[in-house]
Enzyme design. Sequence first.
Site, PDB file in Angstrom:
ATOM      1  N   ILE A   1       0.964  -1.507   0.251  1.00  0.00           N
ATOM      2  CA  ILE A   1       0.250   0.160   0.071  1.00  0.00           C
ATOM      3  C   ILE A   1       0.829   0.804  -0.182  1.00  0.00           C
ATOM      4  CG2 ILE A   1      -1.999   1.187   1.182  1.00  0.00           C
ATOM      5  CD1 ILE A   1      -2.875  -1.476   2.557  1.00  0.00           C
ATOM      6  N   ASP A  18      14.520   1.638  10.418  1.00  0.00           N
ATOM      7  CA  ASP A  18      14.245   0.424  10.659  1.00  0.00           C
ATOM      8  C   ASP A  18      13.358   1.758  11.868  1.00  0.00           C
ATOM      9  OD1 ASP A  18      12.795  -0.736  13.288  1.00  0.00           O
ATOM     10  OD2 ASP A  18      13.668  -2.474  12.476  1.00  0.00           O
ATOM     11  N   ALA A  37       4.521   1.171   8.170  1.00  0.00           N
ATOM     12  CA  ALA A  37       5.134   0.037   8.478  1.00  0.00           C
ATOM     13  C   ALA A  37       4.710  -0.586   8.869  1.00  0.00           C
ATOM     14  CB  ALA A  37       6.831   0.998   8.433  1.00  0.00           C
ATOM     15  N   THR A  97      -6.404  -1.371  10.086  1.00  0.00           N
ATOM     16  CA  THR A  97      -7.308  -2.086   9.467  1.00  0.00           C
ATOM     17  C   THR A  97      -8.215  -2.301   9.955  1.00  0.00           C
ATOM     18  OG1 THR A  97      -7.396  -4.906   9.273  1.00  0.00           O
ATOM     19  CG2 THR A  97      -5.710  -3.675  10.917  1.00  0.00           C
ATOM     20  N   ASP A  98      -9.454  -2.798   9.712  1.00  0.00           N
ATOM     21  CA  ASP A  98     -10.779  -3.444  10.075  1.00  0.00           C
ATOM     22  C   ASP A  98     -10.214  -4.102  11.110  1.00  0.00           C
ATOM     23  OD1 ASP A  98      -9.785  -5.158   8.002  1.00  0.00           O
ATOM     24  OD2 ASP A  98     -12.115  -5.038   6.611  1.00  0.00           O
ATOM     25  N   GLU A  99      -9.776  -5.108  10.728  1.00  0.00           N
ATOM     26  CA  GLU A  99      -9.387  -6.733  11.911  1.00  0.00           C
ATOM     27  C   GLU A  99      -9.379  -6.114  13.572  1.00  0.00           C
ATOM     28  OE1 GLU A  99      -6.570  -9.100  10.037  1.00  0.00           O
ATOM     29  OE2 GLU A  99      -6.801  -8.967   8.283  1.00  0.00           O
ATOM     30  N   TYR A 157      -1.658 -11.052  14.811  1.00  0.00           N
ATOM     31  CA  TYR A 157      -1.709  -9.456  14.050  1.00  0.00           C
ATOM     32  C   TYR A 157      -2.608  -8.040  13.998  1.00  0.00           C
ATOM     33  CZ  TYR A 157      -2.759  -6.339  10.046  1.00  0.00           C
ATOM     34  OH  TYR A 157      -3.115  -5.078   9.295  1.00  0.00           O
ATOM     35  N   LYS A 190      -0.529 -13.045   0.261  1.00  0.00           N
ATOM     36  CA  LYS A 190      -1.793 -12.356   0.146  1.00  0.00           C
ATOM     37  C   LYS A 190      -2.668 -13.436  -0.663  1.00  0.00           C
ATOM     38  CE  LYS A 190      -0.765 -10.229   3.538  1.00  0.00           C
ATOM     39  NZ  LYS A 190      -0.399  -8.495   3.616  1.00  0.00           N
ATOM     40  N   PRO A 212      -6.129 -20.680  12.226  1.00  0.00           N
ATOM     41  CA  PRO A 212      -6.966 -20.674  13.146  1.00  0.00           C
ATOM     42  C   PRO A 212      -7.120 -19.746  13.651  1.00  0.00           C
ATOM     43  CG  PRO A 212      -4.134 -22.054  13.342  1.00  0.00           C
ATOM     44  CD  PRO A 212      -4.577 -21.240  12.063  1.00  0.00           C
TER      45      PRO A 212
HETATM   46  P1  NAD Z   1       3.589  -4.661   3.858  1.00  0.00           P
HETATM   47  O1  NAD Z   1       3.821  -5.888   4.421  1.00  0.00           O
HETATM   48  O2  NAD Z   1       3.492  -4.578   2.151  1.00  0.00           O
HETATM   49  O3  NAD Z   1       4.418  -3.968   3.394  1.00  0.00           O
HETATM   50  C1  NAD Z   1       5.150  -3.223   4.610  1.00  0.00           C
HETATM   51  C2  NAD Z   1       5.823  -2.458   4.492  1.00  0.00           C
HETATM   52  O4  NAD Z   1       7.225  -1.887   5.971  1.00  0.00           O
HETATM   53  C3  NAD Z   1       7.466  -3.081   3.849  1.00  0.00           C
HETATM   54  O5  NAD Z   1       7.723  -2.505   2.687  1.00  0.00           O
HETATM   55  C4  NAD Z   1       8.426  -3.117   5.232  1.00  0.00           C
HETATM   56  O6  NAD Z   1       9.265  -3.384   4.545  1.00  0.00           O
HETATM   57  C5  NAD Z   1       8.692  -2.199   6.074  1.00  0.00           C
HETATM   58  N1  NAD Z   1       8.399  -2.804   7.179  1.00  0.00           N
HETATM   59  C6  NAD Z   1       8.064  -3.542   8.161  1.00  0.00           C
HETATM   60  N2  NAD Z   1       8.292  -3.174   9.769  1.00  0.00           N
HETATM   61  C7  NAD Z   1       9.289  -2.693   9.150  1.00  0.00           C
HETATM   62  C8  NAD Z   1      10.304  -0.926  10.259  1.00  0.00           C
HETATM   63  N3  NAD Z   1      10.053  -2.436  11.388  1.00  0.00           N
HETATM   64  N4  NAD Z   1      11.098  -0.873   9.788  1.00  0.00           N
HETATM   65  C9  NAD Z   1      10.275   0.244   9.108  1.00  0.00           C
HETATM   66  N5  NAD Z   1       9.527  -0.162   7.346  1.00  0.00           N
HETATM   67  C10 NAD Z   1       9.289  -1.814   8.017  1.00  0.00           C
HETATM   68  O7  NAD Z   1       1.850  -4.413   4.161  1.00  0.00           O
HETATM   69  P2  NAD Z   1       1.191  -3.737   3.689  1.00  0.00           P
HETATM   70  O8  NAD Z   1      -0.348  -4.377   2.821  1.00  0.00           O
HETATM   71  O9  NAD Z   1       1.313  -2.828   2.235  1.00  0.00           O
HETATM   72  O10 NAD Z   1       0.095  -2.454   4.399  1.00  0.00           O
HETATM   73  C11 NAD Z   1       0.443  -1.587   5.022  1.00  0.00           C
HETATM   74  C12 NAD Z   1      -0.220  -0.978   5.715  1.00  0.00           C
HETATM   75  O11 NAD Z   1      -1.683  -0.608   5.882  1.00  0.00           O
HETATM   76  C13 NAD Z   1       0.205  -1.563   7.379  1.00  0.00           C
HETATM   77  O12 NAD Z   1      -0.050  -0.774   8.042  1.00  0.00           O
HETATM   78  C14 NAD Z   1      -0.914  -2.715   6.992  1.00  0.00           C
HETATM   79  O13 NAD Z   1      -1.480  -3.244   8.751  1.00  0.00           O
HETATM   80  C15 NAD Z   1      -2.126  -1.773   6.749  1.00  0.00           C
HETATM   81  N6  NAD Z   1      -3.717  -1.962   6.303  1.00  0.00           N
HETATM   82  C16 NAD Z   1      -3.223  -3.492   5.382  1.00  0.00           C
HETATM   83  C17 NAD Z   1      -4.258  -3.420   4.715  1.00  0.00           C
HETATM   84  C18 NAD Z   1      -4.152  -5.056   3.443  1.00  0.00           C
HETATM   85  O14 NAD Z   1      -5.442  -5.810   2.766  1.00  0.00           O
HETATM   86  N7  NAD Z   1      -2.483  -5.134   2.311  1.00  0.00           N
HETATM   87  C19 NAD Z   1      -5.347  -2.905   4.933  1.00  0.00           C
HETATM   88  C20 NAD Z   1      -5.906  -3.164   6.415  1.00  0.00           C
HETATM   89  C21 NAD Z   1      -4.673  -2.029   6.649  1.00  0.00           C
HETATM   90  P1  TYD Z   2      -5.507 -12.738   3.274  1.00  0.00           P
HETATM   91  O1  TYD Z   2      -5.235 -12.503   1.829  1.00  0.00           O
HETATM   92  O2  TYD Z   2      -4.417 -13.476   3.669  1.00  0.00           O
HETATM   93  O3  TYD Z   2      -5.714 -11.243   3.693  1.00  0.00           O
HETATM   94  P2  TYD Z   2      -7.122 -10.942   5.707  1.00  0.00           P
HETATM   95  O4  TYD Z   2      -6.270 -12.512   6.874  1.00  0.00           O
HETATM   96  O5  TYD Z   2      -6.010 -10.297   6.399  1.00  0.00           O
HETATM   97  O6  TYD Z   2      -8.171 -11.532   5.498  1.00  0.00           O
HETATM   98  O7  TYD Z   2      -6.327 -13.436   3.512  1.00  0.00           O
HETATM   99  C1  TYD Z   2      -7.922 -13.154   2.703  1.00  0.00           C
HETATM  100  C2  TYD Z   2      -8.980 -14.089   3.376  1.00  0.00           C
HETATM  101  O8  TYD Z   2      -8.470 -15.848   2.518  1.00  0.00           O
HETATM  102  C3  TYD Z   2      -9.139 -14.243   4.536  1.00  0.00           C
HETATM  103  O9  TYD Z   2     -10.653 -15.215   5.594  1.00  0.00           O
HETATM  104  C4  TYD Z   2      -7.828 -16.257   4.596  1.00  0.00           C
HETATM  105  C5  TYD Z   2      -7.609 -16.797   2.931  1.00  0.00           C
HETATM  106  N1  TYD Z   2      -7.270 -17.373   2.795  1.00  0.00           N
HETATM  107  C6  TYD Z   2      -7.547 -18.751   2.018  1.00  0.00           C
HETATM  108  O10 TYD Z   2      -8.165 -19.139   1.927  1.00  0.00           O
HETATM  109  N2  TYD Z   2      -5.794 -19.421   1.910  1.00  0.00           N
HETATM  110  C7  TYD Z   2      -5.155 -18.574   1.458  1.00  0.00           C
HETATM  111  O11 TYD Z   2      -3.986 -19.706   1.542  1.00  0.00           O
HETATM  112  C8  TYD Z   2      -4.966 -17.508   2.521  1.00  0.00           C
HETATM  113  C9  TYD Z   2      -3.336 -16.047   1.840  1.00  0.00           C
HETATM  114  C10 TYD Z   2      -5.993 -16.984   2.625  1.00  0.00           C
END
Ligand code: NAD
Ligand code: TYD
Length: 367
Positions: free
Chosen positions: A27, A74, A97, A145-147, A170, A209, A302
């Site tokens: 993101i 970091d 991050a 996050t919504d989680e 998480y 993901k 789990p």
């Molecule tokens: P990502 O895992 O793709 O990227 C995380 C980035 O943070 C990476 O570039 C990594 O190198 C960097 N990072 C990790 N630890 C670090 C540290 N200690 N210091 C500096 N940099 C560090 O994550 P994403 O999917 O891009 O998510 C970004 C943010 O959005 C996160 O905070 C996540 O919780 C939140 N978010 C993600 C989603 C989603 O669907 N991906 C949904 C809701 C919220």
């Molecule tokens: P994920 O992309 O890991 O996002 P989140 O756990 O944050 O929602 O997973 C999306 C949904 O897909 C979640 O319900 C778990 C499921 N999932 C699978 O069924 N198989 C997989 O291999 C993965 C990674 C996720």
Amino acid sequence: MRDDSSDDVFKMFNPSSVLVTGGAGFIGSNYLLHAVRAHPQTRYVNLDALTYAGNLANLADIEGAPNYSFAHGDINDSDLLARLFDEYGFDAVVHFAAESHVDRSILNPTAFVTTNVHGTLVLLQAAREAWEGADGPRRFHHVSTDEVFGSLGSEGHFTADTTYAPRSPYAASKAAADHLVRAFGTTYGLPWVITNTSNNYGPYQFPEKLIPLVIRNAMTGAPIPVYGKGENVRDWLHVEDHVDALDRVLHQAGTRSTWLIGGDQEISNLELVHMLLDEVDRATDKEAGTSRNLVRFVTDRPGHDFRYALDSSPIQKELGWRPKHDLASGIAATVSWYLNNAAWMNAILGGDYRDYYKMQYGSRGMN
Ligand code: NAD
Ligand code: TYD
């Protein structure tokens, strides 16, 4: 929208210098690709530790931009943060991050507390120290996050006032970070905004993901792991729509406000997987339904949250945001992006990924 203050809601904020953490991730890189070009008068400094999830190749299109620079480090490094605040005079922090994958948090929760909780604390301290007594507006934007709200049954939506009830390591670590951000506002007057977002998808997402994992496995003819019966429901938001919302919140929202950003595109995992596989078949001229044979139902995650859904009406009403992608068009564009960027994918899938894959899926009968 949850509003914890009343003084400066909806004043325009135009930061001159923004610290973006985690800007080499999924993101964060999409955010920078948009913001650096949309706001040429604003300086963006990307601080990223380049963990397995960070990839500077995502940012190739802006690496030479005069208002962009990268700092490798970091968020737990307080000396580095103090130097960066001193050098660049940040008036905003956009904090992406994090360790971001639920399955990895089940395998190794410690890293999630180290980065998401402690790292956020160190970053808050750095902002507080740099901004104490300073003139002019400031923002600490935490991307969450919504989680944090837990798991829904088949009805209802989370609102920004829903009580926190995180259920995975998480989610608990992100909830703790949200609490710290608000506590810094209450205790030290730190000006914050928080956004809680549903599942994102789109270009540059690491293939641990669900969506990029399914596309990649379909591309190589590998089995597709679906947890449980595939009945869990997620609300999917295209990352470009998320980035648009984040940009509006940073520039338009008052301090101490919380915004929920959802795509209003709910679907069960199995239906989504079928949609993705059918799109891969269509785009690669395979007979319809061919890739559905790759689906394998495997041991459930789990504590698997059943459903998330967000009430995004406040950001729609008050900041004029609307998602532009529906799921069908967003999925078609995303499948096409991954098919056209196989080299990007292959470059990030080294031995570490194979080790993770074995650990995560081996015991579920998939290697
Ligand atoms: P990502 O895992 O793709 O990227 C995380 C980035 O943070 C990476 O570039 C990594 O190198 C960097 N990072 C990790 N630890 C670090 C540290 N200690 N210091 C500096 N940099 C560090 O994550 P994403 O999917 O891009 O998510 C970004 C943010 O959005 C996160 O905070 C996540 O919780 C939140 N978010 C993600 C989603 C989603 O669907 N991906 C949904 C809701 C919220
Ligand atoms: P994920 O992309 O890991 O996002 P989140 O756990 O944050 O929602 O997973 C999306 C949904 O897909 C979640 O319900 C778990 C499921 N999932 C699978 O069924 N198989 C997989 O291999 C993965 C990674 C996720």
